[in-house]
Scaffold this motif. Structure first.
Motif, PDB file in Angstrom:
ATOM      1  N   ASP A 117      33.875  52.505  32.824  1.00  0.00           N
ATOM      2  CA  ASP A 117      32.527  51.946  32.639  1.00  0.00           C
ATOM      3  C   ASP A 117      31.559  52.427  33.709  1.00  0.00           C
ATOM      4  OD1 ASP A 117      33.552  50.568  30.495  1.00  0.00           O
ATOM      5  OD2 ASP A 117      33.599  48.627  31.504  1.00  0.00           O
ATOM      6  N   GLY A 118      31.983  52.331  34.964  1.00  0.00           N
ATOM      7  CA  GLY A 118      31.080  52.656  36.069  1.00  0.00           C
ATOM      8  C   GLY A 118      30.754  54.124  36.192  1.00  0.00           C
ATOM      9  N   ASP A 150      26.703  42.820  29.992  1.00  0.00           N
ATOM     10  CA  ASP A 150      28.036  43.212  29.519  1.00  0.00           C
ATOM     11  C   ASP A 150      29.005  43.365  30.693  1.00  0.00           C
ATOM     12  OD1 ASP A 150      27.196  43.263  26.881  1.00  0.00           O
ATOM     13  OD2 ASP A 150      26.764  45.416  26.906  1.00  0.00           O
ATOM     14  N   LYS A 151      28.517  43.942  31.776  1.00  0.00           N
ATOM     15  CA  LYS A 151      29.371  44.113  32.960  1.00  0.00           C
ATOM     16  C   LYS A 151      29.786  42.758  33.530  1.00  0.00           C
ATOM     17  CE  LYS A 151      27.706  48.629  34.416  1.00  0.00           C
ATOM     18  NZ  LYS A 151      27.008  49.390  35.437  1.00  0.00           N
ATOM     19  N   PHE A 198      35.879  38.176  32.416  1.00  0.00           N
ATOM     20  CA  PHE A 198      37.102  38.250  31.626  1.00  0.00           C
ATOM     21  C   PHE A 198      38.195  38.967  32.413  1.00  0.00           C
ATOM     22  CE2 PHE A 198      39.959  40.499  28.752  1.00  0.00           C
ATOM     23  CZ  PHE A 198      40.497  39.419  28.076  1.00  0.00           C
ATOM     24  N   GLY A 199      37.817  39.993  33.136  1.00  0.00           N
ATOM     25  CA  GLY A 199      38.798  40.771  33.884  1.00  0.00           C
ATOM     26  C   GLY A 199      39.480  39.989  34.982  1.00  0.00           C
ATOM     27  N   MET A 236      44.660  47.815  35.913  1.00  0.00           N
ATOM     28  CA  MET A 236      44.102  48.469  34.726  1.00  0.00           C
ATOM     29  C   MET A 236      42.655  48.042  34.500  1.00  0.00           C
ATOM     30  SD  MET A 236      47.448  48.289  32.257  1.00  0.00           S
ATOM     31  CE  MET A 236      46.863  49.276  30.898  1.00  0.00           C
ATOM     32  N   ASN A 237      42.363  46.769  34.720  1.00  0.00           N
ATOM     33  CA  ASN A 237      41.000  46.268  34.574  1.00  0.00           C
ATOM     34  C   ASN A 237      40.063  46.929  35.586  1.00  0.00           C
ATOM     35  OD1 ASN A 237      38.959  44.405  33.561  1.00  0.00           O
ATOM     36  ND2 ASN A 237      39.144  43.454  35.571  1.00  0.00           N
ATOM     37  N   LEU A 238      40.495  47.035  36.822  1.00  0.00           N
ATOM     38  CA  LEU A 238      39.659  47.678  37.844  1.00  0.00           C
ATOM     39  C   LEU A 238      39.409  49.147  37.517  1.00  0.00           C
ATOM     40  CD1 LEU A 238      41.111  46.101  41.104  1.00  0.00           C
ATOM     41  CD2 LEU A 238      38.855  45.689  40.088  1.00  0.00           C
ATOM     42  N   MET A 239      40.440  49.832  37.031  1.00  0.00           N
ATOM     43  CA  MET A 239      40.270  51.238  36.641  1.00  0.00           C
ATOM     44  C   MET A 239      39.234  51.338  35.512  1.00  0.00           C
ATOM     45  SD  MET A 239      42.684  53.221  38.291  1.00  0.00           S
ATOM     46  CE  MET A 239      43.023  54.532  37.180  1.00  0.00           C
ATOM     47  N   ASP A 240      39.320  50.427  34.554  1.00  0.00           N
ATOM     48  CA  ASP A 240      38.375  50.438  33.445  1.00  0.00           C
ATOM     49  C   ASP A 240      36.958  50.154  33.931  1.00  0.00           C
ATOM     50  OD1 ASP A 240      37.732  50.691  30.672  1.00  0.00           O
ATOM     51  OD2 ASP A 240      37.636  48.512  30.527  1.00  0.00           O
TER      52      ASP A 240
END
Length: 131
Positions: free
Chosen positions: A79-80, A105-106, A112-113, A70-74
């Motif tokens: 974001d990307g 921010d990224k 955190f991810g 889910m983090n990678l998808m986000d």
């Protein structure tokens, strides 16, 4: 969703009369109060109710995988691509502040991810093991 953007974007939106600091704070709190518990419930439901994980180790690994995906998808899709390369999230009058999600921010989100999701997975698995 201005609360998810950098302070410079938030300040510009306030200056343009599109929102207020109180509304940004309120929306941020609502997002945290509604989305975070919903997100946690969804992930726990998938791992323990649907997949039938038993104990800490099974729960931890499944939680870690789901949260990491889910983090990678986000990071990549939302974001990307969606925020970074389409006009879907453009706020009129703030175009000069793009990219809305800054490099700093990224970096925070990636840290955190990767580390954060492992900690969250461990905490959630430990809580589910206590029951």
């Amino acid at each position: 969703m201005v609360h998810l953007y950098s302070p410079a974007v938030q300040q510009r939106c306030v200056k343009l009369g599109l929102t207020s600091p109180e509304r940004i704070r309120r929306n941020s709190l609502l997002f945290k109060a509604i989305c975070v518990p919903g997100y946690i419930s969804y992930v726990l439901g998938c791992v323990y109710a649907v997949n039938g994980a038993k104990g800490f180790v099974q729960g931890f690994w499944q939680l870690l995988v789901i949260l990491s995906v889910m983090n990678l998808m986000d990071r990549f899709l939302v974001d990307g691509y969606w925020v970074g390369h389409t006009n879907a999230w453009t706020i009129p009058g703030t175009e000069d502040l793009k990219p809305y999600i800054t490099a700093k921010d990224k970096q925070k989100k990636w840290l955190f991810g990767t580390v954060g999701m492992a900690v969250i997975a461990a905490v959630l698995a430990a809580i589910m093991t206590v029951q």
